[in-house]
Scaffold this motif. Structure first.
Motif, PDB file in Angstrom:
ATOM      1  N   ASN A  31       5.256  -4.192   8.800  1.00  0.00           N
ATOM      2  CA  ASN A  31       4.600  -4.563  10.056  1.00  0.00           C
ATOM      3  C   ASN A  31       4.376  -3.351  10.958  1.00  0.00           C
ATOM      4  OD1 ASN A  31       4.545  -7.268   9.277  1.00  0.00           O
ATOM      5  ND2 ASN A  31       6.560  -7.693  10.171  1.00  0.00           N
ATOM      6  N   ASP A  32       5.346  -2.444  10.969  1.00  0.00           N
ATOM      7  CA  ASP A  32       5.189  -1.229  11.806  1.00  0.00           C
ATOM      8  C   ASP A  32       4.071  -0.341  11.277  1.00  0.00           C
ATOM      9  OD1 ASP A  32       7.270  -2.127  13.325  1.00  0.00           O
ATOM     10  OD2 ASP A  32       8.791  -0.882  12.329  1.00  0.00           O
ATOM     11  N   ILE A  33       4.022  -0.264   9.943  1.00  0.00           N
ATOM     12  CA  ILE A  33       2.977   0.581   9.349  1.00  0.00           C
ATOM     13  C   ILE A  33       1.601   0.033   9.669  1.00  0.00           C
ATOM     14  CG2 ILE A  33       2.020   1.407   7.176  1.00  0.00           C
ATOM     15  CD1 ILE A  33       4.872   1.449   6.075  1.00  0.00           C
ATOM     16  N   VAL A  34       1.416  -1.258   9.538  1.00  0.00           N
ATOM     17  CA  VAL A  34       0.126  -1.873   9.826  1.00  0.00           C
ATOM     18  C   VAL A  34      -0.239  -1.707  11.292  1.00  0.00           C
ATOM     19  CG1 VAL A  34      -1.105  -4.058   9.897  1.00  0.00           C
ATOM     20  CG2 VAL A  34       0.305  -3.490   7.925  1.00  0.00           C
ATOM     21  N   THR A  35       0.714  -1.887  12.157  1.00  0.00           N
ATOM     22  CA  THR A  35       0.465  -1.754  13.599  1.00  0.00           C
ATOM     23  C   THR A  35       0.011  -0.341  13.950  1.00  0.00           C
ATOM     24  OG1 THR A  35       2.107  -3.461  14.055  1.00  0.00           O
ATOM     25  CG2 THR A  35       1.461  -2.020  15.896  1.00  0.00           C
ATOM     26  N   LYS A  36       0.691   0.665  13.353  1.00  0.00           N
ATOM     27  CA  LYS A  36       0.336   2.063  13.637  1.00  0.00           C
ATOM     28  C   LYS A  36      -1.071   2.391  13.130  1.00  0.00           C
ATOM     29  CE  LYS A  36       2.000   6.772  13.117  1.00  0.00           C
ATOM     30  NZ  LYS A  36       0.740   7.283  12.704  1.00  0.00           N
ATOM     31  N   ALA A  37      -1.392   1.878  11.927  1.00  0.00           N
ATOM     32  CA  ALA A  37      -2.723   2.140  11.368  1.00  0.00           C
ATOM     33  C   ALA A  37      -3.812   1.520  12.222  1.00  0.00           C
ATOM     34  CB  ALA A  37      -2.790   1.594   9.935  1.00  0.00           C
ATOM     35  N   ILE A  38      -3.586   0.307  12.683  1.00  0.00           N
ATOM     36  CA  ILE A  38      -4.566  -0.353  13.537  1.00  0.00           C
ATOM     37  C   ILE A  38      -4.745   0.417  14.842  1.00  0.00           C
ATOM     38  CG2 ILE A  38      -5.060  -2.443  14.864  1.00  0.00           C
ATOM     39  CD1 ILE A  38      -3.723  -4.054  12.622  1.00  0.00           C
ATOM     40  N   GLY A  39      -3.690   0.938  15.419  1.00  0.00           N
ATOM     41  CA  GLY A  39      -3.782   1.709  16.664  1.00  0.00           C
ATOM     42  C   GLY A  39      -4.579   3.002  16.477  1.00  0.00           C
ATOM     43  N   ASP A  40      -4.311   3.683  15.339  1.00  0.00           N
ATOM     44  CA  ASP A  40      -5.069   4.926  15.087  1.00  0.00           C
ATOM     45  C   ASP A  40      -6.546   4.640  14.908  1.00  0.00           C
ATOM     46  OD1 ASP A  40      -2.709   6.279  15.239  1.00  0.00           O
ATOM     47  OD2 ASP A  40      -2.405   6.403  13.047  1.00  0.00           O
ATOM     48  N   LEU A  41      -6.857   3.571  14.200  1.00  0.00           N
ATOM     49  CA  LEU A  41      -8.261   3.247  13.979  1.00  0.00           C
ATOM     50  C   LEU A  41      -8.954   2.888  15.282  1.00  0.00           C
ATOM     51  CD1 LEU A  41     -10.595   2.721  12.064  1.00  0.00           C
ATOM     52  CD2 LEU A  41      -9.722   0.400  11.718  1.00  0.00           C
ATOM     53  N   THR A  42      -8.276   2.138  16.111  1.00  0.00           N
ATOM     54  CA  THR A  42      -8.861   1.748  17.399  1.00  0.00           C
ATOM     55  C   THR A  42      -9.143   2.971  18.270  1.00  0.00           C
ATOM     56  OG1 THR A  42      -7.680  -0.364  17.299  1.00  0.00           O
ATOM     57  CG2 THR A  42      -8.523   0.331  19.458  1.00  0.00           C
ATOM     58  N   GLU A  43      -8.207   3.924  18.264  1.00  0.00           N
ATOM     59  CA  GLU A  43      -8.390   5.150  19.054  1.00  0.00           C
ATOM     60  C   GLU A  43      -9.596   5.955  18.558  1.00  0.00           C
ATOM     61  OE1 GLU A  43      -5.894   9.178  20.301  1.00  0.00           O
ATOM     62  OE2 GLU A  43      -4.951   7.613  19.097  1.00  0.00           O
ATOM     63  N   THR A  44      -9.752   6.043  17.226  1.00  0.00           N
ATOM     64  CA  THR A  44     -10.888   6.790  16.653  1.00  0.00           C
ATOM     65  C   THR A  44     -12.213   6.136  17.005  1.00  0.00           C
ATOM     66  OG1 THR A  44      -9.510   7.530  14.820  1.00  0.00           O
ATOM     67  CG2 THR A  44     -11.897   7.654  14.519  1.00  0.00           C
ATOM     68  N   VAL A  45     -12.270   4.810  16.880  1.00  0.00           N
ATOM     69  CA  VAL A  45     -13.512   4.104  17.181  1.00  0.00           C
ATOM     70  C   VAL A  45     -13.880   4.233  18.653  1.00  0.00           C
ATOM     71  CG1 VAL A  45     -14.595   1.829  17.248  1.00  0.00           C
ATOM     72  CG2 VAL A  45     -13.266   2.508  15.254  1.00  0.00           C
ATOM     73  N   ASN A  46     -12.899   4.133  19.528  1.00  0.00           N
ATOM     74  CA  ASN A  46     -13.164   4.262  20.969  1.00  0.00           C
ATOM     75  C   ASN A  46     -13.684   5.648  21.325  1.00  0.00           C
ATOM     76  OD1 ASN A  46     -12.386   1.605  21.417  1.00  0.00           O
ATOM     77  ND2 ASN A  46     -10.257   2.154  21.899  1.00  0.00           N
ATOM     78  N   LYS A  47     -13.124   6.669  20.649  1.00  0.00           N
ATOM     79  CA  LYS A  47     -13.582   8.049  20.914  1.00  0.00           C
ATOM     80  C   LYS A  47     -15.037   8.222  20.500  1.00  0.00           C
ATOM     81  CE  LYS A  47     -12.317  12.859  20.168  1.00  0.00           C
ATOM     82  NZ  LYS A  47     -13.659  13.275  19.832  1.00  0.00           N
ATOM     83  N   ARG A  48     -15.392   7.630  19.369  1.00  0.00           N
ATOM     84  CA  ARG A  48     -16.786   7.740  18.916  1.00  0.00           C
ATOM     85  C   ARG A  48     -17.741   7.033  19.871  1.00  0.00           C
ATOM     86  NH1 ARG A  48     -16.452   6.878  12.331  1.00  0.00           N
ATOM     87  NH2 ARG A  48     -15.254   8.773  11.891  1.00  0.00           N
ATOM     88  N   PHE A  49     -17.349   5.900  20.360  1.00  0.00           N
ATOM     89  CA  PHE A  49     -18.181   5.189  21.345  1.00  0.00           C
ATOM     90  C   PHE A  49     -18.348   6.010  22.618  1.00  0.00           C
ATOM     91  CE2 PHE A  49     -17.226   0.936  19.222  1.00  0.00           C
ATOM     92  CZ  PHE A  49     -18.506   0.822  18.731  1.00  0.00           C
ATOM     93  N   ASP A  50     -17.257   6.656  23.064  1.00  0.00           N
ATOM     94  CA  ASP A  50     -17.346   7.487  24.270  1.00  0.00           C
ATOM     95  C   ASP A  50     -18.309   8.656  24.068  1.00  0.00           C
ATOM     96  OD1 ASP A  50     -15.535   5.805  25.482  1.00  0.00           O
ATOM     97  OD2 ASP A  50     -13.781   7.080  25.062  1.00  0.00           O
ATOM     98  N   ASP A  51     -18.248   9.292  22.887  1.00  0.00           N
ATOM     99  CA  ASP A  51     -19.160  10.413  22.604  1.00  0.00           C
ATOM    100  C   ASP A  51     -20.610   9.947  22.602  1.00  0.00           C
ATOM    101  OD1 ASP A  51     -16.971  12.048  22.412  1.00  0.00           O
ATOM    102  OD2 ASP A  51     -16.888  12.021  20.217  1.00  0.00           O
ATOM    103  N   GLN A  52     -20.854   8.785  22.000  1.00  0.00           N
ATOM    104  CA  GLN A  52     -22.214   8.260  21.970  1.00  0.00           C
ATOM    105  C   GLN A  52     -22.713   7.933  23.368  1.00  0.00           C
ATOM    106  OE1 GLN A  52     -22.189   4.966  19.263  1.00  0.00           O
ATOM    107  NE2 GLN A  52     -21.879   6.267  17.433  1.00  0.00           N
ATOM    108  N   ASP A  53     -21.831   7.410  24.219  1.00  0.00           N
ATOM    109  CA  ASP A  53     -22.215   7.128  25.602  1.00  0.00           C
ATOM    110  C   ASP A  53     -22.589   8.414  26.345  1.00  0.00           C
ATOM    111  OD1 ASP A  53     -21.843   4.442  25.197  1.00  0.00           O
ATOM    112  OD2 ASP A  53     -19.787   4.412  26.006  1.00  0.00           O
ATOM    113  N   ALA A  54     -21.821   9.479  26.106  1.00  0.00           N
ATOM    114  CA  ALA A  54     -22.110  10.755  26.771  1.00  0.00           C
ATOM    115  C   ALA A  54     -23.463  11.308  26.329  1.00  0.00           C
ATOM    116  CB  ALA A  54     -20.993  11.765  26.484  1.00  0.00           C
TER     117      ALA A  54
END
Length: 392
Positions: A31-54
């Motif tokens: 469960n911890d491993i899955v939670t950490k992976a989901i958090g990393d993926l969410t952070e990466t996707v959010n960063k890409r959206f921010d770059d596209q907005d800029a």
């Protein structure tokens, strides 16, 4: 320990349980491993959206500026030079292809008329060709004897008298003879001047102004020395052919018209050795008169050149046109005939140009000096004859 393998994350916005694979052999909590992976993926996707907005914001700001510039009324001098040049090139290309059938929008790009003055705003072209008057000078150098010297003057020994041998009979004693010698000195005279020229003109002309000054100096020196070789006084300047008192005169018999008989007699009055190497000298006006003269058999005294490089002749001898010779007139000497190797020209210094930019630097001027050292003198006057327009 079980290890979590992340697959299919690129370009994804959510993690599917089917994309997670658990492997045996680890003690970590799945469960911890899955939670950490989901958090990393969410952070990466959010960063890409921010770059596209800029990036979108930058593009939007740029479009807003272009739109504002196009909507704003343009004042004088605000046109883009590159854009205007492109429009003019396009319009000119259309004109070359279609001629007068040019669209109105392209015709406006080609029009540079000023209605107030009724003219065109086209700058005048500055040509590199200078307009200059012809400078004529007597070509004495082409027939005279020219020498270079390295001293202020040169002296030529001269035999002034010969021996006096006499016929003697048998056993008679010979008579003594004496030989006298003298010297003829030909000094190098100095001809000089200078020109002051603006430094701005020298810089703006790209070297052509200085070249024209040098050419003008060379023409002036050539003209002045040619005139001195013909009419020079010998005092501070070369001695001229026409001013030498030792050259014999031949009377024409008329003060207004050149006599063909007088020319023939004057020519044959010279010794054969000098006559056969002689040359006629006169100006163009006199030459025009001579071309109309005929001998007693109706033959012209003047004969044209029948071969390239050969001079025209008078009575079989070449003629040179000297602009400094006098015209036909009462008491004048319009024609000279003789062996011009007896006239010696000495060159001490060819025309030297000295450019002095410092003397008048405070006034913004450059002084260009020109110096020429040359001499001339008749060595043997008996080789020449000159025709005098007189009856006695």
């Amino acid at each position: 320990m079980r290890h979590l393998m992340k697959t299919g994350l690129r370009g994804s916005t959510a993690l599917s349980p089917a994309d997670l694979t658990l492997k045996e052999g680890g003690e970590d909590d799945p469960n911890d491993i899955v939670t950490k992976a989901i958090g990393d993926l969410t952070e990466t996707v959010n960063k890409r959206f921010d770059d596209q907005d800029a990036d979108r914001k930058k593009l939007s700001d740029r479009l807003d500026k272009i739109e504002a510039k196009s909507n704003r009324a343009k004042g004088e001098g605000e046109d883009d030079p590159d854009e205007a040049a492109a429009v003019e090139k396009k319009a000119f290309g259309t004109y070359l292809r279609r001629g007068d059938a040019v669209p109105d929008e392209d015709r406006k790009a080609l029009t540079v008329a000023n209605d107030e003055q009724g003219g065109y705003l086209a700058p005048a072209e500055m040509s590199t060709e200078f307009i200059r008057d012809l400078v004529e000078y007597s070509p004495i150098r082409s027939v005279a004897s020219v020498r270079g010297i390295s001293s202020p003057s040169v002296k030529y020994p001269k035999r002034t008298s010969g021996t006096n041998a006499q016929w003697e009979g048998e056993a008679e004693e010979a008579q003594e003879s004496t030989v006298t010698f003298g010297q003829l000195e030909v000094p190098a005279r100095k001809l000089m001047t200078y020109v002051d020229i603006s430094n701005e003109l020298l810089a703006d002309s790209g070297g052509t102004a200085e070249a024209e000054v040098r050419l003008a100096l060379a023409e002036d020196v050539g003209k002045k020395e040619g005139a001195a070789f013909v009419n020079g006084t010998g005092a501070g300047q070369p001695e001229g052919l026409m001013t030498h008192t030792g050259i014999a005169e031949w009377v024409n018999g008329s003060t207004t018209a050149v006599s063909p008989d007088a020319m023939v007699k004057m020519m044959y009055n010279l010794p054969a050795a000098y006559r056969n190497s002689g040359t006629w000298m006169m100006n163009g006006t006199t030459l025009g008169v001579i071309r109309t003269l005929k001998d007693g058999d109706g033959r012209f005294l003047w004969q044209p050149s029948f071969q390239a490089g050969q001079p025209e002749t008078i009575l079989g001898r070449p003629v040179i046109e000297a602009v400094d010779m006098p015209d036909v007139g009462a008491g004048a000497f319009p024609i000279l005939y003789g062996d011009f190797s007896a006239y010696r020209i000495v060159d001490r210094l060819a025309m030297s140009i000295l450019v002095n930019p410092y003397l008048l630097a405070t006034k913004g001027l450059t002084r260009i000096h020109a110096t020429r050292r040359v001499g001339g003198r008749v060595l043997q006057a008996e080789r020449f004859r000159k025709l005098k327009m007189s009856t006695s």
